[in-house]
Scaffold this active site. Structure first.
Site, PDB file in Angstrom:
ATOM      1  N   ARG A 230       0.847  -1.186   0.000  1.00  0.00           N
ATOM      2  CA  ARG A 230       0.000   0.000   0.000  1.00  0.00           C
ATOM      3  C   ARG A 230       0.887   1.241   0.000  1.00  0.00           C
ATOM      4  O   ARG A 230       1.934   1.273   0.645  1.00  0.00           O
ATOM      5  CB  ARG A 230      -0.934   0.020   1.223  1.00  0.00           C
ATOM      6  CG  ARG A 230      -2.099  -0.957   1.138  1.00  0.00           C
ATOM      7  CD  ARG A 230      -3.077  -0.556   0.036  1.00  0.00           C
ATOM      8  NE  ARG A 230      -4.237  -1.432  -0.046  1.00  0.00           N
ATOM      9  CZ  ARG A 230      -4.311  -2.516  -0.790  1.00  0.00           C
ATOM     10  NH1 ARG A 230      -3.250  -2.888  -1.500  1.00  0.00           N
ATOM     11  NH2 ARG A 230      -5.415  -3.233  -0.828  1.00  0.00           N
ATOM     12  N   GLU A 259      -3.825   7.900  -5.573  1.00  0.00           N
ATOM     13  CA  GLU A 259      -4.015   7.128  -6.803  1.00  0.00           C
ATOM     14  C   GLU A 259      -5.262   7.625  -7.535  1.00  0.00           C
ATOM     15  O   GLU A 259      -6.300   7.816  -6.903  1.00  0.00           O
ATOM     16  CB  GLU A 259      -4.140   5.636  -6.484  1.00  0.00           C
ATOM     17  CG  GLU A 259      -2.867   5.060  -5.877  1.00  0.00           C
ATOM     18  CD  GLU A 259      -3.006   3.582  -5.499  1.00  0.00           C
ATOM     19  OE1 GLU A 259      -4.107   3.007  -5.675  1.00  0.00           O
ATOM     20  OE2 GLU A 259      -2.023   3.010  -5.029  1.00  0.00           O
ATOM     21  N   HIS A 278      -1.302   0.299  -9.828  1.00  0.00           N
ATOM     22  CA  HIS A 278      -1.961  -0.532  -8.810  1.00  0.00           C
ATOM     23  C   HIS A 278      -2.692  -1.708  -9.470  1.00  0.00           C
ATOM     24  O   HIS A 278      -3.878  -1.951  -9.250  1.00  0.00           O
ATOM     25  CB  HIS A 278      -2.949   0.284  -7.963  1.00  0.00           C
ATOM     26  CG  HIS A 278      -3.250  -0.360  -6.642  1.00  0.00           C
ATOM     27  ND1 HIS A 278      -3.716   0.335  -5.557  1.00  0.00           N
ATOM     28  CD2 HIS A 278      -3.141  -1.657  -6.220  1.00  0.00           C
ATOM     29  CE1 HIS A 278      -3.897  -0.495  -4.527  1.00  0.00           C
ATOM     30  NE2 HIS A 278      -3.562  -1.713  -4.923  1.00  0.00           N
TER      31      HIS A 278
END
Length: 312
Positions: A230, A259, A278
C-alpha cells in the site's frame, strides 16, 4: 455470532467494476443456488442478502454478509459491522502468484535494464549500457518485509531465481525459501545488506510511514525498493529525496499515497523507477479467483461455519 438467516441472494455491487468486469464476475456464480444480481447504490438489503463490493456503503449494514473484493479493507468501518452483527470478509490469500510475479518482474527488469531498453526503443535508439551497470538477480539478497500471502509469494519466486531471501515478521517460524527472519524491531539490520527490499505488509496505523528517511539512509546506495503493498507505508517525499540524492538506486512501485498518481509527481521522472497503476493482482482471470473465494465463504455461511478471511 448471532444465528444466521440463510442467504437467498448474492448482490454484486457495481463498484467491483473498478477492478474486475462486473458482468463476468456475476456470471462466474452460475452454479450458485441463489439468484445473483448486479446492484447500484439505490439498492436495499436485508439479512438474506450477501453483498460483494469494492467500496463500502452504509446500506450494506442491513445485509447478512458483506465481502470486500480487495485484500485491503481499511475503507470499511469494521466497528460498524461488529455493532450491526454483519460479517465482513476480504480477499486476502489469493494474490501470492499475481503479486509475486509482478514483484519479481520489477526486480529482473531493474537488474537487467529492461525498462531502460524499452524507453530507448520508444525513441528508435540503439542503446548500449555501461559494462558495470547490468547484473543478475541470482545470489543477490532480497529482504521481504512481511511474510503473509504477498510476502510468501514473492519469497518463493525469488528463491527459485537463486536469490538470497531474508524476511521481516513478528513470528520467527520458518518460511520456505527464506533463509533468515528478522523481528520488525530489527528492520534496519534486515535491510542494510539487501540489494532489493520488497514491502508486503498490510497498511495499518503501525505500518504507515514505515519506510522513510531513516530506512532509506540504512539501505545500500545500489539497492532498490519494491512496493506492492500500500502506498502510505512509504513516505513518498522521503523516497523522492532518497532517489534525488542517490541514497538508493531506484524503485518498482505499484501503489501510491494518491491514486492515480498525479501527473506532477516527481516519481514519474526517475529513469530508475518503474511505475504500474496498482494492478499487481490484475490478470484476465482475476474475477474468477475472487469468485472462487466468495463461493467458498458463501458455502461456509450457509453451513453455519467459521468464515474464511473474516475481518469483522
Amino acid at each position: 455470532m448471532s444465528e444466521r438467516q440463510q442467504l437467498e441472494r448474492l448482490c454484486v455491487h457495481e463498484s467491483v467494476s473498478t477492478k474486475i468486469p462486473a458482468e463476468g464476475f456475476a456470471e462466474a456464480f452460475a452454479d450458485l443456488d441463489v439468484p445473483v444480481e448486479i446492484v447500484g447504490d439505490d439498492e436495499a438489503f436485508d439479512r438474506t442478502d450477501a453483498v460483494a463490493s469494492f467500496r463500502p456503503r452504509d446500506a450494506f449494514l442491513d445485509a447478512g454478509w458483506v465481502h470486500c473484493i480487495r485484500a485491503g479493507y481499511d475503507e470499511f468501518d469494521t466497528e460498524a459491522y461488529e455493532a450491526a452483527g454483519v460479517p465482513l470478509t476480504n480477499s486476502t490469500g489469493i494474490h501470492d502468484t499475481t503479486v509475486g510475479e509482478i514483484a519479481v518482474g520489477y526486480m529482473v527488469s531493474l537488474a537487467r535494464m529492461l525498462h531502460i531498453y524499452r524507453d530507448h526503443q520508444n525513441e528508435n535508439h540503439w542503446f548500449e549500457p555501461e559494462y558495470e551497470r547490468p547484473f543478475t538477480v541470482e545470489n543477490e539478497r532480497l529482504c521481504v518485509v512481511g511474510l503473509g500471502t504477498l510476502g510468501r509469494g514473492i519469497a518463493t519466486r525469488a528463491d527459485a531465481l537463486g536469490m538470497d531471501v531474508v524476511g521481516v515478521r513478528r513470528s520467527d517460524e520458518s518460511v520456505p525459501g527464506v533463509s533468515e527472519i528478522y523481528h520488525p524491531d530489527d528492520l534496519h539490520e534486515a535491510i542494510a545488506d539487501a540489494r532489493f527490499v520488497a514491502i508486503a505488509v498490510p497498511h495499518t496505523p503501525e505500518t504507515e510511514g514505515m519506510f522513510s528517511a531513516p530506512e532509506f539512509e540504512r539501505m545500500r546506495d545500489d539497492a532498490y525498493l519494491i512496493n506492492v503493498a500500500r502506498g502510505p507505508i512509504v513516505d513518498e517525499d522521503a523516497l523522492i529525496d532518497a532517489l534525488d540524492a542517490g541514497a538508493i538506486a531506484g524503485a518498482g512501485l505499484d501503489v501510491f499515497t494518491t491514486e492515480p498518481l498525479p501527473e506532477d509527481n516527481p516519481l514519474w521522472d526517475f529513469e530508475e523507477v518503474i511505475i504500474s497503476p496498482h494492478r499487481g493482482s490484475a490478470t484476465n482471470r482475476y474475477h474468477l479467483d475472487i469468485a472462487d473465494l466468495v463461493m467458498e465463504i458463501f458455502d461456509q455461511y450457509q453451513a453455519g461455519e467459521d468464515l474464511r478471511n473474516r475481518v469483522a
